[in-house]
Design a protein around this motif. Structure first.
Motif, PDB file in Angstrom:
ATOM      1  N   ASP A   1     109.621 -20.231  61.736  1.00 31.06           N
ATOM      2  CA  ASP A   1     109.782 -19.531  63.016  1.00 31.06           C
ATOM      3  C   ASP A   1     108.623 -19.827  63.959  1.00 31.06           C
ATOM      4  OD1 ASP A   1     112.152 -18.414  62.142  1.00 31.06           O
ATOM      5  OD2 ASP A   1     111.261 -16.468  61.622  1.00 31.06           O
ATOM      6  N   LEU A   2     107.411 -19.901  63.404  1.00 32.42           N
ATOM      7  CA  LEU A   2     106.233 -20.192  64.226  1.00 32.42           C
ATOM      8  C   LEU A   2     106.240 -21.637  64.715  1.00 32.42           C
ATOM      9  CD1 LEU A   2     103.607 -18.211  62.143  1.00 32.42           C
ATOM     10  CD2 LEU A   2     104.131 -17.814  64.553  1.00 32.42           C
ATOM     11  N   LEU A   3     106.723 -22.561  63.889  1.00 31.10           N
ATOM     12  CA  LEU A   3     106.864 -23.943  64.354  1.00 31.10           C
ATOM     13  C   LEU A   3     107.810 -24.010  65.550  1.00 31.10           C
ATOM     14  CD1 LEU A   3     107.135 -25.960  60.995  1.00 31.10           C
ATOM     15  CD2 LEU A   3     105.151 -25.785  62.504  1.00 31.10           C
ATOM     16  N   ASP A   4     108.913 -23.260  65.460  1.00 30.12           N
ATOM     17  CA  ASP A   4     109.835 -23.193  66.605  1.00 30.12           C
ATOM     18  C   ASP A   4     109.141 -22.583  67.824  1.00 30.12           C
ATOM     19  OD1 ASP A   4     112.029 -24.322  65.345  1.00 30.12           O
ATOM     20  OD2 ASP A   4     112.792 -22.404  64.618  1.00 30.12           O
ATOM     21  N   GLU A   5     108.400 -21.508  67.586  1.00 24.14           N
ATOM     22  CA  GLU A   5     107.715 -20.805  68.674  1.00 24.14           C
ATOM     23  C   GLU A   5     106.707 -21.707  69.367  1.00 24.14           C
ATOM     24  OE1 GLU A   5     104.819 -16.910  68.927  1.00 24.14           O
ATOM     25  OE2 GLU A   5     106.427 -16.910  67.441  1.00 24.14           O
ATOM     26  N   TYR A   6     106.059 -22.593  68.589  1.00 23.41           N
ATOM     27  CA  TYR A   6     105.057 -23.502  69.142  1.00 23.41           C
ATOM     28  C   TYR A   6     105.647 -24.853  69.556  1.00 23.41           C
ATOM     29  CZ  TYR A   6     101.582 -20.225  67.293  1.00 23.41           C
ATOM     30  OH  TYR A   6     100.827 -19.112  67.030  1.00 23.41           O
ATOM     31  N   ASP A   7     106.979 -24.899  69.644  1.00 22.65           N
ATOM     32  CA  ASP A   7     107.676 -26.119  70.104  1.00 22.65           C
ATOM     33  C   ASP A   7     107.393 -27.317  69.213  1.00 22.65           C
ATOM     34  OD1 ASP A   7     108.874 -24.812  72.310  1.00 22.65           O
ATOM     35  OD2 ASP A   7     107.020 -25.037  73.461  1.00 22.65           O
ATOM     36  N   ILE A   8     107.342 -27.075  67.917  1.00 24.42           N
ATOM     37  CA  ILE A   8     107.193 -28.155  66.944  1.00 24.42           C
ATOM     38  C   ILE A   8     108.459 -28.176  66.073  1.00 24.42           C
ATOM     39  CG2 ILE A   8     105.822 -29.094  65.047  1.00 24.42           C
ATOM     40  CD1 ILE A   8     104.276 -29.112  67.601  1.00 24.42           C
ATOM     41  N   PRO A   9     109.454 -29.017  66.398  1.00 20.96           N
ATOM     42  CA  PRO A   9     110.695 -29.035  65.607  1.00 20.96           C
ATOM     43  C   PRO A   9     110.465 -29.589  64.206  1.00 20.96           C
ATOM     44  CG  PRO A   9     110.689 -30.817  67.201  1.00 20.96           C
ATOM     45  CD  PRO A   9     109.480 -29.990  67.500  1.00 20.96           C
ATOM     46  N   TYR A  10     111.201 -29.077  63.251  1.00 21.89           N
ATOM     47  CA  TYR A  10     111.031 -29.516  61.867  1.00 21.89           C
ATOM     48  C   TYR A  10     112.348 -29.955  61.232  1.00 21.89           C
ATOM     49  CZ  TYR A  10     112.699 -24.783  60.960  1.00 21.89           C
ATOM     50  OH  TYR A  10     113.434 -23.630  60.947  1.00 21.89           O
ATOM     51  N   MET A  11     113.468 -29.898  61.969  1.00 21.22           N
ATOM     52  CA  MET A  11     114.754 -30.367  61.456  1.00 21.22           C
ATOM     53  C   MET A  11     115.369 -31.325  62.464  1.00 21.22           C
ATOM     54  SD  MET A  11     116.530 -26.963  59.815  1.00 21.22           S
ATOM     55  CE  MET A  11     116.647 -26.169  61.420  1.00 21.22           C
ATOM     56  N   ASN A  12     116.171 -32.279  61.978  1.00 22.63           N
ATOM     57  CA  ASN A  12     116.902 -33.150  62.877  1.00 22.63           C
ATOM     58  C   ASN A  12     117.961 -32.345  63.625  1.00 22.63           C
ATOM     59  OD1 ASN A  12     115.378 -35.149  61.807  1.00 22.63           O
ATOM     60  ND2 ASN A  12     117.019 -36.134  60.642  1.00 22.63           N
ATOM     61  N   VAL A  13     118.234 -32.729  64.841  1.00 20.69           N
ATOM     62  CA  VAL A  13     119.226 -32.016  65.648  1.00 20.69           C
ATOM     63  C   VAL A  13     120.266 -32.995  66.157  1.00 20.69           C
ATOM     64  CG1 VAL A  13     117.646 -30.198  66.334  1.00 20.69           C
ATOM     65  CG2 VAL A  13     117.789 -32.271  67.723  1.00 20.69           C
ATOM     66  N   LYS A  14     121.492 -32.508  66.343  1.00 22.68           N
ATOM     67  CA  LYS A  14     122.598 -33.318  66.848  1.00 22.68           C
ATOM     68  C   LYS A  14     122.628 -33.277  68.373  1.00 22.68           C
ATOM     69  CE  LYS A  14     124.777 -34.505  62.947  1.00 22.68           C
ATOM     70  NZ  LYS A  14     125.151 -35.891  62.592  1.00 22.68           N
ATOM     71  N   ASP A  15     122.779 -34.435  68.978  1.00 30.76           N
ATOM     72  CA  ASP A  15     122.952 -34.538  70.420  1.00 30.76           C
ATOM     73  C   ASP A  15     124.235 -35.340  70.637  1.00 30.76           C
ATOM     74  OD1 ASP A  15     122.783 -34.672  73.111  1.00 30.76           O
ATOM     75  OD2 ASP A  15     121.064 -36.023  73.183  1.00 30.76           O
ATOM     76  N   GLY A  16     125.347 -34.619  70.714  1.00 32.67           N
ATOM     77  CA  GLY A  16     126.632 -35.310  70.716  1.00 32.67           C
ATOM     78  C   GLY A  16     126.867 -35.936  69.352  1.00 32.67           C
ATOM     79  N   LYS A  17     127.123 -37.215  69.325  1.00 33.17           N
ATOM     80  CA  LYS A  17     127.350 -37.916  68.058  1.00 33.17           C
ATOM     81  C   LYS A  17     126.063 -38.512  67.497  1.00 33.17           C
ATOM     82  CE  LYS A  17     132.148 -39.200  69.024  1.00 33.17           C
ATOM     83  NZ  LYS A  17     133.104 -40.328  69.133  1.00 33.17           N
ATOM     84  N   LYS A  18     125.020 -38.481  68.302  1.00 36.71           N
ATOM     85  CA  LYS A  18     123.770 -39.111  67.891  1.00 36.71           C
ATOM     86  C   LYS A  18     122.806 -38.071  67.345  1.00 36.71           C
ATOM     87  CE  LYS A  18     120.155 -42.209  69.631  1.00 36.71           C
ATOM     88  NZ  LYS A  18     119.631 -42.912  70.825  1.00 36.71           N
ATOM     89  N   GLU A  19     122.190 -38.384  66.238  1.00 35.58           N
ATOM     90  CA  GLU A  19     121.216 -37.464  65.647  1.00 35.58           C
ATOM     91  C   GLU A  19     119.814 -37.835  66.123  1.00 35.58           C
ATOM     92  OE1 GLU A  19     120.658 -35.426  61.352  1.00 35.58           O
ATOM     93  OE2 GLU A  19     120.428 -37.603  61.350  1.00 35.58           O
ATOM     94  N   LYS A  20     119.126 -36.848  66.674  1.00 37.88           N
ATOM     95  CA  LYS A  20     117.745 -37.056  67.093  1.00 37.88           C
ATOM     96  C   LYS A  20     116.816 -36.727  65.934  1.00 37.88           C
ATOM     97  CE  LYS A  20     118.192 -36.136  72.041  1.00 37.88           C
ATOM     98  NZ  LYS A  20     117.719 -35.279  73.155  1.00 37.88           N
TER      99      LYS A  20
END
Length: 308
Positions: free
Chosen positions: A118-137
């Motif tokens: 939760d703190l990583l999210d709060e500090y804008d440090i992503p820790y999981m891959n995210v989907k952007d349409g069909k492309k994974e970031k």
């Protein structure tokens, strides 16, 4: 009085240099700022308090405890009470942030992985891959930490330290690589950490103006003859009450007794001096022209002027 940390007669020799006889106590709910010019021993003190340096224990020196746990005889339990954020990244930077939590978090009884994420999210440090349409970031946190910026590494440390839920937080030059906005966020976090009255913070910095943001007490280290020592320990208000800034012509400044004069700064259009008011009674007219100094002004004049 019940202190969260007590430091008595801490001494550390490093080659020809010695940090000598450092003493302070800090109650729960307060911030101690450690200040001093570069090379005076701030980081040496911090590393001693963290247990990274072995303190000198001869001649009854070096008694340090956190919540009653002794640094020397109960070092494991002692370290469990401390979270830290350091200028130099202290973990294996070949790991990702999640791997660091999995490896090092187990050494802390109160480490909370969900809180950490939760703190990583709060500090804008992503820790999981995210989907952007069909492309994974690919997430930043899938990188080894050596690939992150210094500011991002500090944020990871801060998230980990908070997720350990310690009673004492130690910061060593932690905000030097942060942008102004996030630096203000760190200041806010520090005030939040101590607001409950259960946790305390020790914060070492050469940016002395930071101390006026949140410090309750100051430990000012100075150096003389290759020996670091505590020049001042107390509140900012008590320190400022001893000094005044006087803007006046040189004929007025030159009449100030030497024991009261800390230093003089002059340019073509401006002349001022810092004085110790406890060493001399100034007449009413001069007193009215004096003002209280900022902390950085006190440090400037004492280090550069005629002071000790």
């Amino acid at each position: 009085m019940s202190y969260l940390i007590s430091c008595n007669n801490l001494t550390k020799h490093r080659g020809d240099y010695v940090l000598n006889d450092i003493n302070f106590d800090l109650e729960p709910g307060y911030v101690l700022g450690v200040i001093g010019v570069n090379g005076v021993g701030k980081t040496t003190l911090i590393r001693c308090l963290l247990g990274s340096y072995r303190i000198d224990t001869d001649h009854n020196s070096g008694k340090v405890s956190v919540l009653g746990k002794d640094l020397v005889s109960e070092v494991i339990d002692y370290k469990k009470q401390i979270g830290f954020v350091l200028q130099d990244f202290p973990f294996n930077d070949a790991m990702t942030a999640i791997e660091i939590a999995e490896v090092y978090g187990k050494y802390y009884d109160r480490f909370d992985m969900k809180q950490y994420k939760d703190l990583l999210d709060e500090y804008d440090i992503p820790y999981m891959n995210v989907k952007d349409g069909k492309k994974e970031k690919k997430a930043v946190m899938q990188k080894n930490l050596r690939e992150l910026s210094k500011g991002e590494q500090i944020r990871v440390q801060l998230a980990f330290a908070r997720a350990c839920n310690p009673k004492l937080f130690i910061f060593d030059e932690a905000t030097g690589n942060l942008d102004v906005a996030f630096r203000e966020r760190v200041y806010s976090d520090i005030r939040e950490l101590t607001a409950s009255g259960e946790c305390s913070v020790i914060y070492a910095t050469h940016l002395v103006e930071e101390m006026e943001e949140f410090a309750d007490y100051l430990l000012w280290l100075r150096k003389k003859d290759n020996q670091g020592y505590a020049y001042y320990y107390g509140t900012i208000e008590e320190l400022r009450s001893d000094y005044r800034i006087l803007e006046a012509d040189m004929d007025v400044i030159n009449k100030i007794p030497v024991e009261a004069l800390v230093g003089v700064r002059k340019s073509e259009n401006h002349k001022e001096a810092m004085v110790r008011v406890k060493y001399h009674k100034f007449d009413e007219k001069i007193e009215k022209s004096m003002r209280y100094p900022e902390l950085k002004e006190i440090m400037y004049y004492v280090e550069k002027g005629k002071g000790e």
